[in-house]
Design a protein around this motif. Structure first.
Motif, PDB file in Angstrom:
ATOM      1  N   THR A 418     -81.340-100.136  -0.668  1.00  0.00           N
ATOM      2  CA  THR A 418     -80.009 -99.541  -0.531  1.00  0.00           C
ATOM      3  C   THR A 418     -80.105 -98.097  -0.071  1.00  0.00           C
ATOM      4  O   THR A 418     -79.343 -97.646   0.792  1.00  0.00           O
ATOM      5  CB  THR A 418     -79.261 -99.604  -1.875  1.00  0.00           C
ATOM      6  OG1 THR A 418     -79.220-100.959  -2.328  1.00  0.00           O
ATOM      7  CG2 THR A 418     -77.849 -99.086  -1.743  1.00  0.00           C
ATOM      8  N   LEU A 421     -80.573 -97.538   3.693  1.00  0.00           N
ATOM      9  CA  LEU A 421     -79.557 -98.082   4.598  1.00  0.00           C
ATOM     10  C   LEU A 421     -79.147 -97.049   5.644  1.00  0.00           C
ATOM     11  O   LEU A 421     -78.866 -95.898   5.330  1.00  0.00           O
ATOM     12  CB  LEU A 421     -78.337 -98.521   3.793  1.00  0.00           C
ATOM     13  CG  LEU A 421     -77.148 -99.058   4.600  1.00  0.00           C
ATOM     14  CD1 LEU A 421     -77.507-100.357   5.285  1.00  0.00           C
ATOM     15  CD2 LEU A 421     -75.941 -99.243   3.683  1.00  0.00           C
ATOM     16  N   ILE A 423     -76.348 -96.250   8.625  1.00  0.00           N
ATOM     17  CA  ILE A 423     -75.033 -96.622   9.146  1.00  0.00           C
ATOM     18  C   ILE A 423     -74.992 -96.258  10.624  1.00  0.00           C
ATOM     19  O   ILE A 423     -75.012 -95.080  10.993  1.00  0.00           O
ATOM     20  CB  ILE A 423     -73.895 -95.900   8.403  1.00  0.00           C
ATOM     21  CG1 ILE A 423     -74.042 -96.106   6.888  1.00  0.00           C
ATOM     22  CG2 ILE A 423     -72.538 -96.390   8.894  1.00  0.00           C
ATOM     23  CD1 ILE A 423     -73.933 -97.534   6.445  1.00  0.00           C
ATOM     24  N   ARG A 424     -74.948 -97.256  11.476  1.00  0.00           N
ATOM     25  CA  ARG A 424     -74.981 -97.049  12.925  1.00  0.00           C
ATOM     26  C   ARG A 424     -73.775 -97.724  13.561  1.00  0.00           C
ATOM     27  O   ARG A 424     -73.616 -98.950  13.427  1.00  0.00           O
ATOM     28  CB  ARG A 424     -76.289 -97.608  13.497  1.00  0.00           C
ATOM     29  CG  ARG A 424     -76.384 -97.582  15.012  1.00  0.00           C
ATOM     30  CD  ARG A 424     -76.392 -96.162  15.532  1.00  0.00           C
ATOM     31  NE  ARG A 424     -76.506 -96.138  16.990  1.00  0.00           N
ATOM     32  CZ  ARG A 424     -76.188 -95.099  17.744  1.00  0.00           C
ATOM     33  NH1 ARG A 424     -75.750 -93.988  17.177  1.00  0.00           N
ATOM     34  NH2 ARG A 424     -76.325 -95.153  19.043  1.00  0.00           N
ATOM     35  N   ASN A 428     -74.229-101.795   9.247  1.00  0.00           N
ATOM     36  CA  ASN A 428     -75.371-101.551   8.362  1.00  0.00           C
ATOM     37  C   ASN A 428     -76.668-101.970   9.037  1.00  0.00           C
ATOM     38  O   ASN A 428     -76.767-103.098   9.560  1.00  0.00           O
ATOM     39  CB  ASN A 428     -75.219-102.332   7.059  1.00  0.00           C
ATOM     40  CG  ASN A 428     -74.087-101.803   6.202  1.00  0.00           C
ATOM     41  OD1 ASN A 428     -73.566-100.713   6.441  1.00  0.00           O
ATOM     42  ND2 ASN A 428     -73.710-102.557   5.187  1.00  0.00           N
ATOM     43  N   TYR A 430     -80.711-102.207   8.071  1.00  0.00           N
ATOM     44  CA  TYR A 430     -81.785-102.078   7.096  1.00  0.00           C
ATOM     45  C   TYR A 430     -83.100-101.897   7.851  1.00  0.00           C
ATOM     46  O   TYR A 430     -83.471-102.748   8.676  1.00  0.00           O
ATOM     47  CB  TYR A 430     -81.850-103.295   6.184  1.00  0.00           C
ATOM     48  CG  TYR A 430     -80.724-103.329   5.177  1.00  0.00           C
ATOM     49  CD1 TYR A 430     -80.749-102.495   4.059  1.00  0.00           C
ATOM     50  CD2 TYR A 430     -79.627-104.168   5.354  1.00  0.00           C
ATOM     51  CE1 TYR A 430     -79.708-102.507   3.132  1.00  0.00           C
ATOM     52  CE2 TYR A 430     -78.586-104.186   4.437  1.00  0.00           C
ATOM     53  CZ  TYR A 430     -78.633-103.353   3.330  1.00  0.00           C
ATOM     54  OH  TYR A 430     -77.618-103.354   2.420  1.00  0.00           O
ATOM     55  N   LYS A 490     -78.910-102.165  16.196  1.00  0.00           N
ATOM     56  CA  LYS A 490     -80.105-102.100  15.360  1.00  0.00           C
ATOM     57  C   LYS A 490     -81.306-101.503  16.089  1.00  0.00           C
ATOM     58  O   LYS A 490     -82.308-101.162  15.453  1.00  0.00           O
ATOM     59  CB  LYS A 490     -80.485-103.496  14.863  1.00  0.00           C
ATOM     60  CG  LYS A 490     -79.443-104.161  13.983  1.00  0.00           C
ATOM     61  CD  LYS A 490     -79.895-105.552  13.562  1.00  0.00           C
ATOM     62  CE  LYS A 490     -78.842-106.257  12.730  1.00  0.00           C
ATOM     63  NZ  LYS A 490     -79.263-107.630  12.344  1.00  0.00           N
TER      64      LYS A 490
END
Length: 521
Positions: A418, A421, A423-424, A428, A430, A490
């Motif tokens: 968590t 993480l 933020i993009r 989310n 990972y 990502k």
């Protein structure tokens, strides 16, 4: 998944760590217990050394409830000090000698150590960094059953902690987590009881099918909970022999496989990646006597797993744990090796839940927070009741801070942390998912992905990599590889090549040090 009688095992657990060695010193006194690179120690010899060490600690005025800090790298002295401190109801605080002066001093001050022992003396080639810490603290060279070590001054103002009336619930070890601090900026010390450690040692030993004739490689640092519990205590619990090694090198592992006929190897993925790099183009199975190999401590990429299995000739098992769970939560089973990224089922006696933000269990296949409950869960964080309360949930559940999902059969898959993480573009990300794709490329030895502040409160995905010289690859080819496997949000905005990713002695990558790196190093 109970392949042995859990209730019988729990009932058979001794109250104290010291019973492990005493049992085998009585039953098989001449069996080998340790090899420290210089000599073999039988169980009888190890028991005698523990007794002598306990007497030494009493003479140094170490009391029940005191914190005994031990600075060093894997050696027989660390093993004996662990058991000797437990006999005195003192708390062992193992600290890796390769930590910086600032890190060592932070832990010393936070734990309130009454004494500090340094397992190397000036002139030792085993761990010169340990001796340097001793010299910096004006420690005195003294004799021990293991040769010369250094003893720090007695801190008379340290107050002993209360001793628990039930020995099994007395703190045996105070373990500081790698590269992390609490909200106050103080180091995070995890309090683990005799029962915590003995439970994981016993279950880990049973699940690996350990027997007295086994020879296990002890390169994972005893200063880390994985090396302390699963490797050191688990091996001795079974009456097997532990071959200690202070630092990992591929050459040393290859020599140990050849010269000591190891049957058990436990490591971290980075260790196996370095082994493959050392072997170069060799893809055939190495001659060895292994029957079990295991990777833990960080995510295991399926591509690395497959290559290691070809070389070692045995399945590479996977698992999951954390310091706060002593450490084992789950692992794949001997009779059920897997080819995917699963970390297996929860070990017998441990319950897991994957829940939503409200603590309600989610369906298989759905990502959620991972909670754990069992005899492996810590007593709490030392001197940080607020952090302890923040990590615990009603009913004795520990919120691991990890995101996971389970399959229909209950096997666990770790999605990411968590706290990591990213933020993009409102999505989310990972890091683990991106790292898994990168690590699957033959040109990448290992990778680490972090978030970096971007514009308008957004974050950029940044990847740091070590390249494999055997498979040269251009960065544009890596970007193309990622485009084939990941959604646009990502994909890393930047890939940064490093000669070596910053890592702890365990091999765990220290991501906190990466966020300020901007170029090739």
């Amino acid at each position: 998944m109970n392949d042995f009688d859990l209730h019988t095992l729990l009932a058979s657990l001794p109250a104290r760590l010291g019973a492990i060695v005493r049992r085998w010193s009585h039953d098989t006194p001449h069996a080998p217990a340790l090899h420290d690179g210089c000599r073999h120690w039988t169980y009888a010899q190890l028991a005698a050394a523990i007794d002598a060490t306990a007497a030494n600690l009493r003479a140094l005025d170490v009391r029940a409830g005191d914190r005994l800090m031990v600075v060093g790298e894997n050696c027989a002295a660390q093993v004996a000090l662990t058991f000797a401190a437990a006999d005195l109801d003192a708390w062992i605080v193992h600290v890796n000698g390769r930590l910086s002066a600032h890190e060592v001093d932070q832990i010393r001050d936070h734990c309130g150590a009454r004494r500090v022992i340094y397992t190397s003396a000036p002139g030792s080639s085993t761990s010169p960094e340990t001796a340097a810490h001793g010299l910096r603290h004006a420690a005195i060279v003294a004799d021990s059953p293991f040769g010369a070590w250094m003893v720090g001054a007695l801190h008379t103002g340290r107050v002993p902690e209360p001793v628990h009336a039930a020995s099994e619930y007395q703190v045996a070890a105070l373990v500081y987590t790698t590269g992390t601090t609490s909200a106050t900026g103080a180091p995070k010390g995890v309090m683990l009881s005799h029962r915590n450690l003995l439970f994981v040692a016993a279950v880990s030993s049973r699940l690996r099918g350990l027997v007295p004739s086994d020879r296990a490689y002890g390169v994972l640092p005893i200063t880390h909970v994985y090396g302390l519990t699963s490797v050191m205590l688990g091996t001795l619990y079974a009456g097997a022999c532990l071959y200690l090694c202070p630092r990992f090198t591929p050459a040393a592992l290859l020599a140990a496989l050849r010269e000591h006929a190891l049957t058990i190897v436990q490591g971290v993925p980075a260790m196996y990646a370095k082994l493959l790099e050392r072997l170069g183009s060799v893809d055939d199975s190495l001659p060895n006597h292994l029957r079990f190999a295991y990777a833990g401590g960080s995510p295991l990429a399926p591509s690395l797993k497959a290559r290691v299995e070809r070389v070692l000739g045995v399945p590479l098992h996977n698992g999951y744990g954390l310091t706060e769970t002593s450490p084992t939560v789950s692992q794949t089973r001997l009779d059920q090796p897997r080819t995917d990224t699963s970390v297996g089922h929860a070990i017998p006696g441990v319950a897991v839940r994957v829940v939503d933000a409200h603590g309600v269990p989610v369906a298989p296949g759905v990502d959620g927070q991972l909670w754990v409950r069992g005899p492996n869960v810590m007593l709490g964080y030392y001197r940080d009741a607020e952090l302890t309360a923040a990590s615990m949930r009603d009913g004795g559940w520990l919120d691991t801070g990890d995101v996971a999902r389970s399959d229909a059969d209950g096997a666990l898959f770790i999605v990411g942390r968590t706290k990591e993480l990213i933020i993009r573009a409102g999505f989310n990300v990972y890091p683990l998912e991106v790292e898994t794709v990168l690590n699957a490329h033959p040109g990448v030895t290992q990778s680490a992905v972090v978030g970096r502040p971007g514009g308008h409160g957004d974050e950029d995905v940044v990847a740091y990599i070590e390249l494999d010289a055997r498979h040269p690859v251009a960065l544009e080819d890596l970007h193309a590889w990622l485009a084939q496997h990941l959604a646009p949000y990502k994909r890393p905005a930047e890939i940064i090549v490093m000669a070596a990713l910053p890592a702890a002695a365990t091999g765990k990558i220290l991501k906190g040090r990466l966020r300020t790196c901007t170029g090739k190093e």
